[in-house]
Design a protein around this motif. Sequence first.
Motif, PDB file in Angstrom:
ATOM      1  N   GLN A  98       0.814  -1.217   0.000  1.00 26.75           N
ATOM      2  CA  GLN A  98       0.000   0.000   0.000  1.00 26.75           C
ATOM      3  C   GLN A  98       0.848   1.267   0.000  1.00 26.75           C
ATOM      4  O   GLN A  98       0.329   2.369   0.115  1.00 26.75           O
ATOM      5  N   ILE A  99       2.160   1.100  -0.132  1.00 22.96           N
ATOM      6  CA  ILE A  99       3.089   2.231  -0.175  1.00 22.96           C
ATOM      7  C   ILE A  99       3.701   2.322  -1.568  1.00 22.96           C
ATOM      8  O   ILE A  99       4.151   1.312  -2.117  1.00 22.96           O
ATOM      9  N   VAL A 100       3.706   3.518  -2.124  1.00 20.81           N
ATOM     10  CA  VAL A 100       4.314   3.756  -3.431  1.00 20.81           C
ATOM     11  C   VAL A 100       5.526   4.656  -3.260  1.00 20.81           C
ATOM     12  O   VAL A 100       5.422   5.760  -2.712  1.00 20.81           O
ATOM     13  N   ALA A 101       6.667   4.192  -3.716  1.00 18.52           N
ATOM     14  CA  ALA A 101       7.883   5.001  -3.725  1.00 18.52           C
ATOM     15  C   ALA A 101       7.998   5.646  -5.104  1.00 18.52           C
ATOM     16  O   ALA A 101       8.269   4.968  -6.095  1.00 18.52           O
ATOM     17  N   ALA A 102       7.750   6.948  -5.166  1.00 16.72           N
ATOM     18  CA  ALA A 102       7.816   7.672  -6.437  1.00 16.72           C
ATOM     19  C   ALA A 102       9.185   8.319  -6.568  1.00 16.72           C
ATOM     20  O   ALA A 102       9.542   9.198  -5.781  1.00 16.72           O
ATOM     21  N   VAL A 103       9.945   7.869  -7.547  1.00 16.74           N
ATOM     22  CA  VAL A 103      11.341   8.302  -7.674  1.00 16.74           C
ATOM     23  C   VAL A 103      11.694   8.576  -9.138  1.00 16.74           C
ATOM     24  O   VAL A 103      11.076   8.028 -10.049  1.00 16.74           O
ATOM     25  N   ARG A 104      12.688   9.403  -9.324  1.00 18.81           N
ATOM     26  CA  ARG A 104      13.142   9.706 -10.684  1.00 18.81           C
ATOM     27  C   ARG A 104      13.832   8.497 -11.297  1.00 18.81           C
ATOM     28  O   ARG A 104      13.666   8.196 -12.468  1.00 18.81           O
ATOM     29  N   ASP A 105      14.618   7.792 -10.481  1.00 19.77           N
ATOM     30  CA  ASP A 105      15.361   6.630 -10.969  1.00 19.77           C
ATOM     31  C   ASP A 105      15.014   5.401 -10.134  1.00 19.77           C
ATOM     32  O   ASP A 105      15.564   5.210  -9.047  1.00 19.77           O
ATOM     33  N   PRO A 106      14.107   4.549 -10.617  1.00 22.92           N
ATOM     34  CA  PRO A 106      13.685   3.373  -9.854  1.00 22.92           C
ATOM     35  C   PRO A 106      14.827   2.441  -9.461  1.00 22.92           C
ATOM     36  O   PRO A 106      14.723   1.728  -8.454  1.00 22.92           O
TER      37      PRO A 106
END
Length: 283
Positions: A27-35
């Motif tokens: 249920q947590i989304v890590a939104a990042v420029r470089d996965p």
Amino acid sequence: MIVITGASGQLGRLVIDILLKSVPAQQIVAAVRDPQKVADLAALGIQVRQADYDQPATLVKAFAGADKLLLISATEIGRRLPQHRAVIDAAQQVGISLLAYTSILHADSSPLPLATEHRLTEALIQASGIPAVVLRNGWYSENYLASIPAALTYGVLLGSAGDGRIASAARADYAAAAAAVLTLDGQAGRVYELAGDASYSLAEFAQELSQQSGTLVGYQNLPEAEFKAALVGAGLPEGIATLLSKSDIGASKGGLFDDSHQLSQLIGYPTTPIAVQIQAALP
């Protein structure tokens, strides 16, 4: 579902670590420029989505299906406003039910130049109509802990803060506050002034460092231009040196002080004392 922007950064990672104690990883989304930088988070079952502040289409895709969003302020000073606007627009488009934003202490009245972009971002959020909670973070103690090696080497702590009181807290304390507002009910519309429970001057910081290290360290207060020159001479980029010197001037005017104890009240325990952090930072 909770989205954390800037999840590969120091604050973002700490927020996720705390959320994992009460929120299922999926249920947590890590939104990042470089996965690729957060492969370890993906291994924990966290959703990793590519999100570039400069590419709005990626933001809409990254936020899809989410209920809550933590906008950790961008790091590119001078470019923050358009980047934050892109995040707010995307959040509005996907129907985020709560947007939390990491602003700066007393953003509406702060003498720190950093406050301008935060103040304008807060206005954008309000104009968007998205239910929001604003985390006006004070200074991270780590900002001054980074000066310890040089201070011990040369026996002097340089700055331009004068006798200004600094109510800093550990980055982990601010992360706990962010995690709290993302998991508590009734947060929309709130504005928190977050700072450490106790304050200190840089002279007192130097005194504490001397006592704990056994090395005499004095505090030397410099005019802004001289402090900036010293920072550049130590190898810092001019932009960072300007930021730090102007922030110290802001501190001399009370810009880093707050005694409302809203941070410890929000997280449910005392903030980390600067003496404890100095001890942990000593070589």
